[in-house]
Design an enzyme around this catalytic site. Structure first.
Site, PDB file in Angstrom:
ATOM      1  CE  LYS A 235      -5.921  -3.969  13.394  1.00 40.09           C
ATOM      2  NZ  LYS A 235      -5.236  -2.460  13.574  1.00 40.09           N
TER       3      LYS A 235
ATOM      4  CG  ASP B 162      -0.345 -12.435   5.721  1.00 41.36           C
ATOM      5  OD1 ASP B 162       0.246 -13.681   5.008  1.00 41.36           O
ATOM      6  OD2 ASP B 162      -1.162 -11.911   5.002  1.00 41.36           O
TER       7      ASP B 162
ATOM      8  CE1 TYR C 113      -0.093  -3.368  10.553  1.00 43.46           C
ATOM      9  CE2 TYR C 113       1.310  -2.900   9.047  1.00 43.46           C
ATOM     10  CZ  TYR C 113       0.019  -3.401   9.190  1.00 43.46           C
ATOM     11  OH  TYR C 113      -1.395  -3.788   8.071  1.00 43.46           O
TER      12      TYR C 113
HETATM   13  P1  13P Z   1      -2.690  -8.595   6.562  1.00 46.54           P
HETATM   14  O1  13P Z   1      -3.107  -8.184   7.773  1.00 46.54           O
HETATM   15  O2  13P Z   1      -4.257  -8.968   5.718  1.00 46.54           O
HETATM   16  O3  13P Z   1      -1.580  -9.487   6.023  1.00 46.54           O
HETATM   17  O4  13P Z   1      -3.127  -6.934   5.482  1.00 46.54           O
HETATM   18  C1  13P Z   1      -1.918  -5.620   5.731  1.00 46.54           C
HETATM   19  C2  13P Z   1      -2.173  -4.581   5.257  1.00 46.54           C
HETATM   20  O5  13P Z   1      -0.962  -4.496   5.292  1.00 46.54           O
HETATM   21  C3  13P Z   1      -3.158  -4.420   4.079  1.00 46.54           C
HETATM   22  O6  13P Z   1      -3.181  -3.456   3.590  1.00 46.54           O
HETATM   23 MG    MG Z   2      -4.649 -10.778   6.090  1.00 51.68          MG
HETATM   24 MG    MG Z   3      -0.293  -9.983   4.159  1.00 53.11          MG
END
Ligand code: 13P
Ligand code: MG
Ligand code: MG
Ligand code: 13P
Length: 371
Positions: free
Chosen positions: A237, A11, A234
């Protein structure tokens, strides 16, 4: 000469919010990979977007963990990050957790699924890409593909599948692994992989003595990188990817995508902190909207021909999955009504890896001792 297929993703910025990869990033990545194809480093490539994740699929002869291939992926993500920053996209460079490339993108933020194998006369391969969830989300479908006779008819009626498969399971907390055979160790295997936030399926192999396939060449591989462990906080994800080979001694293509007709619950979704159904969608709908989700999976199907890609076919772009999507929407609605309550919100142990501990710290000195 063996073929290596590498699916490396990151990402590096999205719009709006964590929604979707911008088409300009896809174009930027295509340009970088086209240069590498021209100079012979890779033989073919496909650039795709799954939600906010930029996906680089490459065919080459350099083997797994090649510093040249990983370097190419890293440079490509850097180029896309630069464009993302210019456009002020959201989370520009989100998964680029290190400043300096040192030979391998493992542990630097991107997710990697790679396998080297001897191409069969016909080599069907599916690239699965998930957004808004974690590597353990693949446990249930990969188990069903290679070990559940109610999913895979071939386990019962194809003599080349009948002996079962060998699973490589990683304990991603303790950094150790174990190999297990199915069907004889099915219950032990399930005891581990049912705990999907800790034990994840990394690879599947043919069992010793498989009539058609060498036992040391993987038939499926899943990315297992954990961003939290790399970044120490964090950042997003660990949206996973997987490669699965099909047919001729392996599950048929339809058996490989059949588990996704069940929108099972996965963790991720909003802020990486919620359980919700995984919805199989076409690339057209590979964008996370409702509550930054629900979590999605796309599947690109190819025939591999001398390390080049014949395809893709957008495998979930099919009314046969309409009922699944409807079910996923019903489950999404049901889960959402719980708001901040478990089990929609993840259990405390998993919330440790989010921003919640900062809130809890603030409350710390207001707790009074009780008898
Ligand atoms: P991603 O892991 O796809 O960047 O999404 C993170 C998020 O906080 C979605 O609400
Ligand atoms: Mg993502
Ligand atoms: Mg993202
Ligand atoms: P065909 O007869 O269409 O080749 O299909 C065979 C098969 O195994 C389908 O799963």
């Amino acid at each position: 000469m063996k073929t290596t297929i590498s699916l490396i993703k990151a990402d590096v910025g999205s719009y709006p919010g964590h929604g979707k990869v911008h088409p300009v990033l896809i174009e930027t990545a295509k340009k970088e990979l086209a240069k590498a194809e021209k100079n012979g480093l890779i033989l073919d490539f496909h650039v795709m977007g799954a939600g906010d994740d930029l996906e680089l699929l490459m065919g080459h002869r350099a083997g797994e963990d090649s510093s040249k291939i990983h370097g190419l992926a890293w440079r490509t993500f850097e180029a896309a990050t630069k464009v993302a920053k210019e456009l002020k996209l959201y989370g520009a460079g989100q998964d680029m957790l290190s400043d300096a490339f040192s030979g391998n993108v493992k542990g630097m933020g991107p997710g990697i699924a790679e396998m080297e194998f001897t191409e069969r006369p016909a080599e069907p391969l599916v690239a699965f890409m998930m957004d808004k969830t974690e590597p353990g989300a693949f446990n249930l479908p990969i188990y069903k593909i290679f070990a559940d006779p109610f999913n895979t008819a071939g386990l019962v009626i194809d003599p080349n599948c009948h002996a079962g498969f060998k699973f490589e399971i990683w304990d991603i907390q303790e950094h150790r692994r174990v190999f297990m055979n199915t069907p004889e160790e099915t219950y032990d295997l399930l005891a581990l992989i049912g705990a999907k936030s800790r034990y994840v399926i990394k690879r599947v192999f043919p069992k010793e003595g498989h009539p058609k396939l060498p036992e040391d060449e993987p038939v499926a591989v899943v990315s297992t990188e954990k961003l939290y462990q790399i970044a120490g906080e964090y950042v997003g994800k660990d949206d996973p990817v997987a490669l699965v080979r099909a047919q001729s001694g392996l599950p048929a293509l339809g058996e490989v995508i059949e588990p996704f007709a069940f929108p099972h619950l996965v963790s991720g979704w909003m802020r990486g902190s919620h359980n919700g159904p995984i919805m199989p969608v076409s690339f057209k709908y590979a964008q996370c909207t409702r509550f930054d989700g629900p979590p999605r999976v796309v599947a690109a199907g190819f025939q591999i021909s001398n390390a080049t890609f014949v395809g893709p076919v957008d495998l979930f772009d099919d009314p046969a999955y309409d009922l699944t999507r409807k079910k996923a929407q019903e489950i999404a609605e049901y889960m959402r009504r719980h708001g901040p309550f478990e089990p929609h919100r993840l259990p405390l142990a998993e919330m440790e890896y989010t921003t919640l501990p900062k809130i809890m710290n603030k409350l710390g000195d207001r707790f009074e001792k009780m008898e």
